[in-house]
Write a protein that holds these residues in place. Sequence first.
Motif, PDB file in Angstrom:
ATOM      1  N   GLU A   1      62.478  81.900  61.756  1.00  0.00           N
ATOM      2  CA  GLU A   1      62.175  81.354  63.073  1.00  0.00           C
ATOM      3  C   GLU A   1      62.259  82.472  64.108  1.00  0.00           C
ATOM      4  O   GLU A   1      62.881  83.502  63.866  1.00  0.00           O
ATOM      5  CB  GLU A   1      63.143  80.229  63.468  1.00  0.00           C
TER       6      GLU A   1
ATOM      7  N   GLU B   1      63.830  78.889  68.110  1.00  0.00           N
ATOM      8  CA  GLU B   1      62.789  77.894  68.340  1.00  0.00           C
ATOM      9  C   GLU B   1      62.947  76.624  67.519  1.00  0.00           C
ATOM     10  O   GLU B   1      62.461  75.573  67.920  1.00  0.00           O
ATOM     11  CB  GLU B   1      61.412  78.513  68.086  1.00  0.00           C
ATOM     12  N   ASN B   2      63.641  76.671  66.385  1.00  0.00           N
ATOM     13  CA  ASN B   2      63.803  75.483  65.543  1.00  0.00           C
ATOM     14  C   ASN B   2      65.004  74.633  65.942  1.00  0.00           C
ATOM     15  O   ASN B   2      65.265  73.606  65.316  1.00  0.00           O
ATOM     16  CB  ASN B   2      63.916  75.882  64.067  1.00  0.00           C
TER      17      ASN B   2
ATOM     18  N   ASN C   1      72.554  71.934  63.358  1.00  0.00           N
ATOM     19  CA  ASN C   1      71.200  71.500  63.674  1.00  0.00           C
ATOM     20  C   ASN C   1      71.210  70.764  65.007  1.00  0.00           C
ATOM     21  O   ASN C   1      71.736  69.666  65.112  1.00  0.00           O
ATOM     22  CB  ASN C   1      70.666  70.596  62.564  1.00  0.00           C
TER      23      ASN C   1
ATOM     24  N   SER D   1      68.186  70.427  66.656  1.00  0.00           N
ATOM     25  CA  SER D   1      66.741  70.368  66.866  1.00  0.00           C
ATOM     26  C   SER D   1      66.296  69.128  67.643  1.00  0.00           C
ATOM     27  O   SER D   1      65.246  69.163  68.275  1.00  0.00           O
ATOM     28  CB  SER D   1      66.002  70.458  65.537  1.00  0.00           C
TER      29      SER D   1
ATOM     30  N   ALA E   1      64.140  73.491  71.275  1.00  0.00           N
ATOM     31  CA  ALA E   1      64.445  74.893  70.995  1.00  0.00           C
ATOM     32  C   ALA E   1      65.670  75.338  71.786  1.00  0.00           C
ATOM     33  O   ALA E   1      65.924  74.855  72.886  1.00  0.00           O
ATOM     34  CB  ALA E   1      63.254  75.775  71.364  1.00  0.00           C
TER      35      ALA E   1
END
Length: 158
Positions: free
Chosen positions: A105, A122-123, A141, A143, A147
């Motif tokens: 990423e 970005e992820n 995480n 997400s 981002a």
Amino acid sequence: RRRVNEDQILSCCHILIGHESAISSVALSSELDITVSGSVGGRICLHTLRTGEFIRSFNPSSIPDVPVTKIVLEEHGRMVIQMGDYQLYTYTVNGTCLCSIDAKEQIHDMKITGEIVVTGGENGHVYIRDLATLKVLSGMNLSKHGALVSLFVVCTLY
């Protein structure tokens, strides 16, 4: 000798040579007296911070014209560099590559603290990586929030 305009807030103190394309990332260390800059052409250049003297340059990627997208420098002279092909590298200021991995990423921010580097991109994932190997030690995480564009790291010792 040039006169400094009293109305001018900033003035150029050094012109750093060595890049043949636009500079895309810069990291500074007053303790190490070093400026590290990376370009869209893929070159890393090191200069002294106080005098602007050229020290060395190198290309982390063996693929021509892969841009440098992010550089972070730590107090002992190691730096983590991300290139436009998502490759992450740990280098010394002497130009020695310690390791490299595919980050998978675009990283928007990196912070080094002790022997770890924290990345966010970005992820929408935050990764805690070993500085020497870039191996992921832990991750989170985020997400669902989009981002990650900036990180702030606070370390607490128990």
